[in-house]
Design a protein around this motif. Structure first.
Motif, PDB file in Angstrom:
ATOM      1  N   LEU B 213       0.823  -1.212   0.000  1.00  0.00           N
ATOM      2  CA  LEU B 213       0.000   0.000   0.000  1.00  0.00           C
ATOM      3  C   LEU B 213       0.860   1.267   0.000  1.00  0.00           C
ATOM      4  CD1 LEU B 213      -2.987  -1.018   2.287  1.00  0.00           C
ATOM      5  CD2 LEU B 213      -3.068  -0.500  -0.157  1.00  0.00           C
ATOM      6  N   LEU B 252      -6.488   4.447   4.946  1.00  0.00           N
ATOM      7  CA  LEU B 252      -6.726   3.087   4.438  1.00  0.00           C
ATOM      8  C   LEU B 252      -6.555   2.099   5.584  1.00  0.00           C
ATOM      9  CD1 LEU B 252      -4.362   3.212   1.274  1.00  0.00           C
ATOM     10  CD2 LEU B 252      -6.724   4.019   1.451  1.00  0.00           C
ATOM     11  N   PHE B 314      -7.099  -0.915  -4.820  1.00  0.00           N
ATOM     12  CA  PHE B 314      -6.374   0.346  -4.834  1.00  0.00           C
ATOM     13  C   PHE B 314      -6.300   0.910  -6.249  1.00  0.00           C
ATOM     14  CE2 PHE B 314      -3.068   3.371  -5.096  1.00  0.00           C
ATOM     15  CZ  PHE B 314      -3.090   4.031  -3.880  1.00  0.00           C
ATOM     16  N   LYS B 319      -7.323   4.788  -6.122  1.00  0.00           N
ATOM     17  CA  LYS B 319      -6.470   5.726  -6.861  1.00  0.00           C
ATOM     18  C   LYS B 319      -7.254   6.902  -7.456  1.00  0.00           C
ATOM     19  CE  LYS B 319      -4.041   5.113 -10.792  1.00  0.00           C
ATOM     20  NZ  LYS B 319      -3.133   4.408 -11.724  1.00  0.00           N
TER      21      LYS B 319
END
Lengths: 409, 409
Positions: B213, B252, B314, B319
């Motif tokens: 991540l 996150l 992601f 994104k």
């Protein structure tokens, strides 16, 4: 008329990259390794996973106990216990038994598969009904199934993406040995060039090449170091080149490689210690008046002064040299180019490789490459461009509709 | 069986991005601006070039004096003087006159074009023969021809490439107002997760999600901040979320969004100040058990614990939210995808958007996308992948040979 250049073709120029050694390596913490190039390949010292793991929430079972199970004819299993997350279960199960397990949990001894919770019903605190059979190995990861012990995790010469960094983390890699980022010196030359901090007098222009080249160097994964603007003077340029070579892994000189009053650049490069002029002119357009020299172990480039030519030469010629000294392995680095269709005919002179700026547009489900018109020296043509297309050495031009590969800008 | 998710389709999820404000702006020196997103558009305050400039080495002339000139019948011109680089010529030329000029030099008053040196011969110190005619405007840049005064140099919301940085330098831009890089907090959850600095006991695994991540956040142009590993405990997770939200622009949480013992994540997110649960489950595979919540102005995500699912979510979902709060204008940012042909049939369940990992291979001049086999949770499938392809919500599968768009990984 003088013949100023004995031009070298692009392929031969690129082959000179092997003349230059790679930069040194350094050890860095794994969390700073994204985008860096691994210098020493890393092997798996254990299996991943290191134990049999559930990939579902449900019950760990011995598969054979569920064979033939259905909604009409469920299998009945006794709950032996619950697997705590992050711990060894501490018990084993037999054929008629099951253990509550979550995704990521470790299977108890005796279990070989997991029944999803959705395919079961709890009858009471110790008994479940199972409505579907599972095969041995189902809904689990075997020990070593992701990566077996001894496998190469990441080969040297590979640029680390997030997934490679994650993989190294899974094996407890705290530091990675990577190639240092090459340091690239940039020198601007020309009596007409002034710092961007000055207001240009009539006849002067600001030093934009320093900024485009710095950006391109960064984009290539290297570190730009500016060495300022040098007037058109042999001694000054020689001195600045010597200083730059002592502090960097490669030097770019912008301007000074065109014919005319400024062609003493070649004399400066020839006078550098252990100097070798590899290339004086490349059969590409734009970018013909490009010089590549070697001084001791380092590459030193004379780039065209025109900003657009310099950018094209950087993308097509200089970048592969930076990638080479960066330690990047071409085997590991995949560069897949966009494909598009040419929106109009383009003429091209034979005997040189031509790079045409294009703008990309989607229309009717097709990606079109529109050649950008306008004089080649205009920076607005680069700002409007999405990429470059190549017209080969022996091609007279390309027809509208031709499928072309686009080098992104 | 419980219905755990009221799933939201991908398009609807992405539309929630407009609920989140953009990050603040900052002024930075131009040479640090590569890759940053411009927050305030910049206009041209002068013409570029600001004077009529030569694009060749040769002679500045009045074009009409060369009309009809050829090898057999050259035009004769008197050399009035030489234009010094970086200065105003200080003289003007008449119809039968010429001035020596280098590339980049300023044309003297009275000249409207440049004859290339290759098309001339010096007869003596004051006279040249010209063998080709030039048209007015040939081999010169008119004042303002590159960028006219008042034009928008770079619009706001544009990510600065080297050419935009160079363009801004040409106009003397010393500092650029850009959006700050969003700061993204990362929390790992799960009783089985240990730091990469520890040797996992049986049943434990290292926290690789923190590293994948972090890499993905950096790749998206943002700054990752790790908040460590939280055990499966409501109070601990609530406290860590509160701390992270106070220090970042987005949070996150990896793990904790799957069904089972760990579904208290949704309770924690619901309990946060001014909280709104936008999404609890997305109709994509992998990545269904994803949560999107809003606390005050910030997005907070519950991501699947499986590393491969988290990476796909992601790339596809998170994104675009980071890009939105980064200030990136979708109008200015062009994302052209690679196109390839599928090397085999793939089946897919209807009712969800499926993302398949592929490896790209050139064969017989065609770029083939080979679907990667193996259980979806294995990180080696991401390490082997070059990209993802999408199979639409209402598609049962794709046939071998189908043209597919590849999202690079």
């Amino acid at each position: 008329m003088k013949e100023f250049f004995k031009v070298t073709d692009l392929k031969s120029v690129l082959e000179y990259s092997s003349a230059f050694p790679r930069v040194e390596t350094e050890d860095i913490p794994l969390d700073e390794s994204f985008g860096r190039i691994l210098a020493v390949s890393i092997d798996a010292d254990v299996d991943l996973p290191d134990f049999m793991r559930s990939t579902m929430d449900g019950y760990a079972v011995r598969a054979s106990a569920t064979f033939g199970a259905s909604e009409a004819n469920p299998a009945y299993l006794t709950i032996k216990g619950a697997v705590p997350m992050g711990e060894s279960p501490g018990f084993s199960i037999g054929s008629g038994e099951a253990a509550t397990i979550s995704t990521g949990g470790m299977l108890p001894e005796g279990a070989d598969s997991v029944v999803m919770i959705e395919h079961t019903e709890a009858i009471d605190r110790t008994t479940i009904e199972v409505y579907r059979s599972v095969a041995p190995g189902q809904h689990i990861l075997e020990k070593g199934e992701d990566i077996p012990k001894g496998a190469v995790l990441v080969p040297d010469g590979k640029r680390l993406r997030p997934q490679e960094t994650g993989l190294l983390a899974a094996f407890g890699t705290k530091t990675a040995t990577v190639y240092k980022k090459p340091v690239v010196g940039i020198i601007s030359t020309g009596d007409e060039i002034v710092s961007i901090h000055k207001t240009p007098a009539p006849g002067e222009i600001r030093d934009l090449n320093m900024y485009t080249l710095s950006g391109l160097v960064r984009k290539a994964g290297a570190v730009p170091v500016p060495f300022g603007i040098v007037r058109d003077d042999f001694d000054d340029l020689f001195k600045t080149c010597t200083t730059a070579l002592a502090q960097t892994d490669m030097v770019l000189i912008s301007g000074g490689s065109s014919v005319g009053t400024r062609d003493f650049t070649i004399d400066v490069l020839s006078a550098l210690p252990e100097s070798d002029i590899f290339v004086h002119g490349i059969s590409i357009s734009p970018g013909k008046p490009t010089i590549l020299a070697k001084s001791r172990d380092l590459a030193i480039w004379g780039l065209p002064g025109q900003v657009t030519s310099t950018m094209v030469v950087f993308e097509i010629v200089v970048k592969p040299f930076i990638e080479h000294i960066s330690g990047l392995s071409q085997i590991n680095e995949k560069n897949f180019k966009l494909s598009a269709r040419l929106s109009r005919n383009i003429a091209s002179a034979q005997g040189r490789t031509e790079f045409i700026r294009v703008r990309l547009n989607h229309k009717d489900g097709i990606l079109w490459a529109d050649p950008i018109l306008g004089k080649s020296g205009l920076i607005n043509t680069m700002v409007n461009a999405d990429g470059l297309i190549e017209i080969g050495l022996n091609t007279e031009g390309l027809d509208k509709g031709t499928e072309v590969e686009v080098i992104p800008l």
